[in-house]
Scaffold this motif. Sequence first.
Motif, PDB file in Angstrom:
ATOM      1  N   MET A   1       2.086   1.861  -3.341  1.00 16.39           N
ATOM      2  CA  MET A   1       1.015   2.397  -4.186  1.00 16.39           C
ATOM      3  C   MET A   1       0.848   3.893  -3.960  1.00 16.39           C
ATOM      4  SD  MET A   1      -1.937  -0.412  -3.885  1.00 16.39           S
ATOM      5  CE  MET A   1      -2.054  -1.782  -4.996  1.00 16.39           C
ATOM      6  N   ILE A   2       0.957   4.311  -2.713  1.00 14.95           N
ATOM      7  CA  ILE A   2       0.833   5.748  -2.435  1.00 14.95           C
ATOM      8  C   ILE A   2       1.950   6.510  -3.150  1.00 14.95           C
ATOM      9  CG2 ILE A   2       0.866   7.491  -0.629  1.00 14.95           C
ATOM     10  CD1 ILE A   2      -0.250   5.398   1.238  1.00 14.95           C
TER      11      ILE A   2
ATOM     12  N   ILE B  66       0.844  -1.207   0.000  1.00 17.29           N
ATOM     13  CA  ILE B  66       0.000   0.000   0.000  1.00 17.29           C
ATOM     14  C   ILE B  66       0.872   1.246   0.000  1.00 17.29           C
ATOM     15  CG2 ILE B  66      -1.772   1.244   1.264  1.00 17.29           C
ATOM     16  CD1 ILE B  66      -3.179  -1.094   0.937  1.00 17.29           C
TER      17      ILE B  66
ATOM     18  N   THR C 247      -7.707   5.412 -11.838  1.00 16.03           N
ATOM     19  CA  THR C 247      -7.487   3.969 -11.785  1.00 16.03           C
ATOM     20  C   THR C 247      -6.749   3.577 -10.521  1.00 16.03           C
ATOM     21  OG1 THR C 247      -7.274   4.087 -14.153  1.00 16.03           O
ATOM     22  CG2 THR C 247      -6.693   2.029 -13.133  1.00 16.03           C
ATOM     23  N   LYS C 248      -5.713   4.339 -10.208  1.00 20.02           N
ATOM     24  CA  LYS C 248      -4.866   3.952  -9.074  1.00 20.02           C
ATOM     25  C   LYS C 248      -5.639   3.991  -7.769  1.00 20.02           C
ATOM     26  CE  LYS C 248      -0.269   4.953 -10.754  1.00 20.02           C
ATOM     27  NZ  LYS C 248      -0.587   4.815 -12.166  1.00 20.02           N
ATOM     28  N   THR C 249      -6.481   5.019  -7.586  1.00 19.18           N
ATOM     29  CA  THR C 249      -7.207   5.069  -6.317  1.00 19.18           C
ATOM     30  C   THR C 249      -8.162   3.891  -6.179  1.00 19.18           C
ATOM     31  OG1 THR C 249      -8.693   6.599  -7.402  1.00 19.18           O
ATOM     32  CG2 THR C 249      -7.110   7.525  -5.893  1.00 19.18           C
TER      33      THR C 249
ATOM     34  N   VAL D 139      -7.926   0.901  -7.507  1.00 17.34           N
ATOM     35  CA  VAL D 139      -7.169  -0.325  -7.213  1.00 17.34           C
ATOM     36  C   VAL D 139      -6.682  -0.300  -5.761  1.00 17.34           C
ATOM     37  CG1 VAL D 139      -5.126  -1.638  -7.815  1.00 17.34           C
ATOM     38  CG2 VAL D 139      -6.541  -0.713  -9.586  1.00 17.34           C
ATOM     39  N   MET D 140      -6.340   0.893  -5.280  1.00 17.33           N
ATOM     40  CA  MET D 140      -5.915   0.990  -3.878  1.00 17.33           C
ATOM     41  C   MET D 140      -7.054   0.644  -2.941  1.00 17.33           C
ATOM     42  SD  MET D 140      -3.493   4.299  -3.893  1.00 17.33           S
ATOM     43  CE  MET D 140      -3.223   4.411  -2.156  1.00 17.33           C
ATOM     44  N   ILE D 141      -8.268   1.089  -3.283  1.00 18.92           N
ATOM     45  CA  ILE D 141      -9.416   0.738  -2.437  1.00 18.92           C
ATOM     46  C   ILE D 141      -9.575  -0.780  -2.382  1.00 18.92           C
ATOM     47  CG2 ILE D 141     -11.914   0.895  -2.235  1.00 18.92           C
ATOM     48  CD1 ILE D 141     -11.781   3.655  -3.376  1.00 18.92           C
ATOM     49  N   LEU D 142      -9.432  -1.417  -3.546  1.00 23.72           N
ATOM     50  CA  LEU D 142      -9.533  -2.883  -3.578  1.00 23.72           C
ATOM     51  C   LEU D 142      -8.453  -3.515  -2.712  1.00 23.72           C
ATOM     52  CD1 LEU D 142     -10.331  -3.884  -7.240  1.00 23.72           C
ATOM     53  CD2 LEU D 142     -11.649  -4.317  -5.210  1.00 23.72           C
ATOM     54  N   ALA D 143      -7.231  -3.001  -2.815  1.00 26.03           N
ATOM     55  CA  ALA D 143      -6.139  -3.593  -2.044  1.00 26.03           C
ATOM     56  C   ALA D 143      -6.382  -3.438  -0.547  1.00 26.03           C
ATOM     57  CB  ALA D 143      -4.814  -2.939  -2.441  1.00 26.03           C
ATOM     58  N   VAL D 144      -6.875  -2.264  -0.149  1.00 22.64           N
ATOM     59  CA  VAL D 144      -7.141  -2.057   1.278  1.00 22.64           C
ATOM     60  C   VAL D 144      -8.246  -2.985   1.756  1.00 22.64           C
ATOM     61  CG1 VAL D 144      -8.048  -0.388   2.919  1.00 22.64           C
ATOM     62  CG2 VAL D 144      -6.283   0.279   1.345  1.00 22.64           C
TER      63      VAL D 144
END
Lengths: 129, 86, 93, 225
Positions: free
Chosen positions: B8-9, B5, B37-39, B41-46
């Motif tokens: 990703m940030i 994460i 897109t990146k945000t 995917v980050m939500i999914l990862a979190v």
Amino acid sequence: MAGYLNLLLRLTIWFLLTADLSWDNLLLGVTIAVLLPRGATNPGTLKDWLYTLGEVVAAIPQAYKEAFEIMIYPHHHEAITLERAKPRRTPSLLFLDIFLITFTPKTIVQHYCEQGWYEVHRIQRRPTP
Amino acid sequence: MTAVILAMIAALLIPMVEAFQDEDIWQRMLAFASIATKTSVMILAVSVLRDDWMIGVVGVLILSVGNAALMLLAHVIKRLNEVTEG
Amino acid sequence: MINILSDGCMIIGLVFWFWGTWPLLGQRSVLYKLHSLSVADTLGSMAIVMGLLLRIPHEWPLLLLALISLAIWNTVLGYVLAYCSTREIGHDG
Amino acid sequence: MMDSYVYVIMALLPLSALMLVIQTSPYQALVIRGILGAVAALVYAILGGADVALTEALVGTMLSITLFAVAVRSSLVMRLGVLVAPEPSQESLRQSLLAPLRMVLNRYHLRLELVAYPHPEALQQALQAKEVHGICRVDFPLGEETPARVSSTVIAPDLALTAIPSLPSGAESDGSPAAPPRITLRVPRLYEILTTELPPATAQLQTLNGDRTPLTPPLILMEKY
């Protein structure tokens, strides 16, 4: 035939979204898929569809291969080429064609002419001769 | 997973810097597309990290709807440039 | 085993992200950046979601939907951005 | 409970908000607003507000950007009425006017939109009916014989229609072959901007009632246009 594919696509999205295969949900999904409006499509032949869908599946490893190629060897040159579209394509098949070309990282369709040409922008390792 | 994460940030910061420094509107649109897109995917990862599936559903919905605004905006800007140049 | 595979997928995805987003800071044309963004945002994100999918297999429908929408939206967005930005250039001369 | 990455992500929100408020151009601000919406949805989702995040993404990013784009596009514009199909010499004259005009308007983030009308009466009427913010007339050199031109209306309407003699104003009566185009403006603020920033040789400006002196300072802010 493409009408069935359309229904199938909607049902797939519905089941992926709800993740529930009970009879109630199945009934609901089928009802919604039938009731949603659809445009007057000119269905292509089933063979074209299956062929193009097969190409889409084959495009995924191809895209990764091209991505690694770009990463290892730098591609600094840009070029615009014209590519001929296959004849007698319905709009949805054209969409899939454009999708296929744009999905691979080296090529992007930037314009589609009505006469059946794509303007493809691509990057290359050496300048065009 | 936390390290992923954080990485990703760091990746998210690149298009933000780009959006800050570049004046050309199309370059900014590119940065916007990248951030959208990146945000998601980050939500999914979190959501996977916390095993909280409510967030995951939201991530998928944002992913599938969020880009529509981008296309509309792109078309409006294109029209705008056409009119401006006469 | 599965964990290693999932970590591998996510690391590949992150490498794609960084490699593809980095050219954004340069002075290249919009279309050149679009090529590298399609590496980063489509392929990199798909690799990351695959990694997440391997980690939590029981939520496969939702993540599969995420994969499909990632592929379709980003590709179509690439086409739309290319189309819109080049028509402007074509207008200039 | 709160992990370290949450704080880092939360710091992104004021950062993008700051980027948004220092933008001056409305379109750039719209794009940055989209970025802010995406970051805000991320922050809300991570802090556990899934419903708020969904609303931000759907309403805040998609709907509001679309509506704002339409609103900005239709309001930040100066509509200039012109005549259709001028002669080539007039066309070049008009082009030489439009370039500096666009430059001045760009400074105020205004866009120039040309609206073509078939003949001067329609042009004047459009200005009266508030269809356009101003009209631009490329007047004929006074040495030309206007009645002959008018008589040719029957044969070649769009050629002759530009040849209606101009209103008597005195400035172009020196007979110079290239009188600068005359712009009649309806909006006082536009008149003020153009008189101060447009190079004087490119155009003669006047307000709707033929006034050439600066008006009383209007109390209207720029955003109004």
